[in-house]
Enzyme design. Structure first.
Site, PDB file in Angstrom:
ATOM      1  N   HIS A 153      70.870 -18.505-145.032  1.00  0.00           N
ATOM      2  CA  HIS A 153      69.586 -17.922-145.487  1.00  0.00           C
ATOM      3  C   HIS A 153      69.382 -16.513-144.920  1.00  0.00           C
ATOM      4  CE1 HIS A 153      68.541 -22.147-146.549  1.00  0.00           C
ATOM      5  NE2 HIS A 153      69.133 -22.399-145.396  1.00  0.00           N
ATOM      6  N   SER A 274      73.795  12.183-148.600  1.00  0.00           N
ATOM      7  CA  SER A 274      72.673  12.362-149.512  1.00  0.00           C
ATOM      8  C   SER A 274      72.456  13.852-149.716  1.00  0.00           C
ATOM      9  CB  SER A 274      71.425  11.716-148.908  1.00  0.00           C
ATOM     10  OG  SER A 274      70.260  12.283-149.474  1.00  0.00           O
ATOM     11  N   LYS A 280      71.936  10.696-143.873  1.00  0.00           N
ATOM     12  CA  LYS A 280      72.436   9.521-144.584  1.00  0.00           C
ATOM     13  C   LYS A 280      73.965   9.432-144.646  1.00  0.00           C
ATOM     14  CE  LYS A 280      70.371   6.816-146.645  1.00  0.00           C
ATOM     15  NZ  LYS A 280      69.673   6.934-147.929  1.00  0.00           N
ATOM     16  N   GLU A 287      78.572  -0.580-152.903  1.00  0.00           N
ATOM     17  CA  GLU A 287      77.539  -0.712-153.945  1.00  0.00           C
ATOM     18  C   GLU A 287      78.165  -0.661-155.340  1.00  0.00           C
ATOM     19  OE1 GLU A 287      73.621   1.318-152.157  1.00  0.00           O
ATOM     20  OE2 GLU A 287      75.412   2.529-152.022  1.00  0.00           O
TER      21      GLU A 287
END
Ligand code: ARG
Length: 452
Positions: A153, A274, A280, A287
């Site tokens: 979980h 970024s 970043k 992804e």
């Protein structure tokens, strides 16, 4: 190719709508191999002279070389790879070329080509998957003893190691290889000779053609052979599930590289920055793996839906089988290559792992097991530890610093031995459990199985 019956030319819109050469050109090596085997069977059946066969074989090999070299002009007016090759052969060698299509249809031809393409693609995927397994194995070995929380979980559950966690993906990939190998076994039979749907009145030696093309045998029902696209569905499922596995790995790694987890560091070469936020460092490879897996799953749905309403045998809908097939093979091939490179270069931040794994709550189950070994029934032990956990939360005291005997006399003073991570891991010795000894034995097993 069908001019006999038609008085009008095909509308240019219909040509544009119906062509497949823009994507099925890549079947050319298989189409040409199939044609050479078919021509040899015609020679052996006395349908071609030795000179005609040689002209066909040489002509096809020259066309192959021209396509390899980018010198071949594909024509949309000739629809597909089969007609482009055959028309060019006839243009080059004349009458003998026009004999090639005897006892054959584009229907058995396209089924043969896509089986051969799939067989080759599976061979390459198996190698790429093994390479990714080796990269995971290398990292598993380096971080075999690095303890991290294992989650259910997405809540901290029990201690495991980075080695054990990464080996879970090596297992999944091995099953993917098993599915691909199994699909390859089933697809490796030759449909050539099934003709348009009902075989032919001209008998060629189907088994000899199959043997020349490396097939293990011949299909045994001409209608099934023409209509069947199961082998593509199986391949799209196997590639889709492999993508799903890598998407789950991506999700783990995306979490692990957040500031909140901080377990993993990717090299600059495998991350992006970024354009706005200078601090970043984004896990785009993970992804995109997760995102592109949507295409792999979609490609399987695409094919199943295209086939579901088709009566026997060939229907032009089947031409739509190839874009999803090619896309899944290309997409998964790239996913495997880029993940192999990224994983080989990733580093685990061991201090962050240890900090997370040092949460004594991870050993709450071990405390219950300790009580069980003292003779307390498990359900009761679970309740006693639950009380201790509630007390730890209420008083803000770490679980390992509570006065346990004060909570219940079942706890004796030596209960604190439980709060030792190394001891906790070392005790997990059953097959499949993450003791360091087990993990090292698994690494050795995989290494001998995956021979680089
Ligand atoms: N381009 C076709 C395909 O991919 C080849 C078979 C064409 N057969 C036909 N009867 N029109 O399915």
């Amino acid at each position: 190719m069908w001019k006999g019956r038609f008085a009008q030319d095909t509308s240019s819109l219909v040509q544009q709508f119906g062509e497949s050469i823009s994507y099925d050109w890549r079947l050319y090596p298989h189409d040409i191999a199939g044609s050479i085997a078919h021509a040899r069977a015609q020679l052996n059946a006395g349908l071609l002279t030795a000179e005609e066969f040689t002209a066909i074989e040489n002509g096809l090999r020259e066309i192959h070389a021209d396509i390899d070299a980018g010198r071949f002009e594909f024509k949309a007016s000739l629809e597909d790879i089969h007609m482009n090759v055959e028309a060019e052969l006839t243009r080059r060698i004349g009458a003998a070329g026009a004999k090639l299509h005897t006892a054959r249809s584009r229907n058995d031809q396209v089924a043969t080509d896509t089986r051969l393409y799939s067989r080759t693609a599976i061979g390459k995927l198996l190698i790429s998957i093994s390479q990714l397994q080796n990269a995971l194995l290398d990292r598993a070995e380096k971080y075999a003893a690095t303890v991290i929380p294992g989650y259910t979980h997405l809540q901290r559950g029990q201690p495991v190691t980075v080695g054990h966690h990464l080996l879970a993906y090596v297992e999944m990939l091995e099953r993917d290889k098993g599915r691909l190998t199994d699909a390859r076994k089933r697809l490796n039979i030759s449909p050539l000779g099934s003709g348009a749907l009902a075989g032919s009145t001209i008998n060629l030696d189907r088994r000899a053609i199959a043997a020349e093309l490396g097939f293990d045998g011949v299909t045994t029902n001409s209608m099934d052979a023409i209509a069947d696209r199961d082998y593509i569905a199986e391949l799209l499922f196997a590639t889709g599930l492999c993508g799903v596995h890598l998407s789950r790995l991506s999700e783990d790694l995306i979490l692990w590289c957040t500031a909140e987890f901080g377990f993993v560091m990717f090299s600059d070469a495998h991350t992006t920055g970024s354009s706005l936020m200078p601090q970043k460092k984004n896990p785009d490879v993970c992804e995109l793996t997760r995102g592109k897996t949507g295409r792999l799953v979609g490609n399987l749905m695409n094919l199943l839906v295209a086939v579901k309403g088709l009566p026997l045998t060939y229907n032009r809908d089947l031409q739509e089988d190839k874009p999803p097939l090619f896309d899944s093979i290309d997409t998964l091939t790239l996913i495997l290559a880029v993940n192999t490179e990224m994983i080989a270069a990733m580093e685990i931040r061991e201090e962050r792992c240890l900090a997370a794994a040092s949460d004594p709550m991870l050993l709450a189950t071990d405390l219950a097991d300790w009580l069980v070994k003292k003779g307390v029934p498990f359900r009761h032990a679970h309740e006693l530890v639950g009380k201790a956990v509630a007390e730890a939360i209420r008083t803000g005291t770490p679980l390992d610093q509570l006065d346990l005997p004060a909570i219940d006399p079942a706890y004796t003073a030596d209960a604190s031995v439980v709060f030792d991570l190394q001891r906790a891991l070392a005790a997990r010795t059953n097959p499949g459990a993450p003791s360091l000894e087990n993990v090292r034995a698994e690494i050795a097993r995989w290494k001998s199985m995956l021979q680089k």
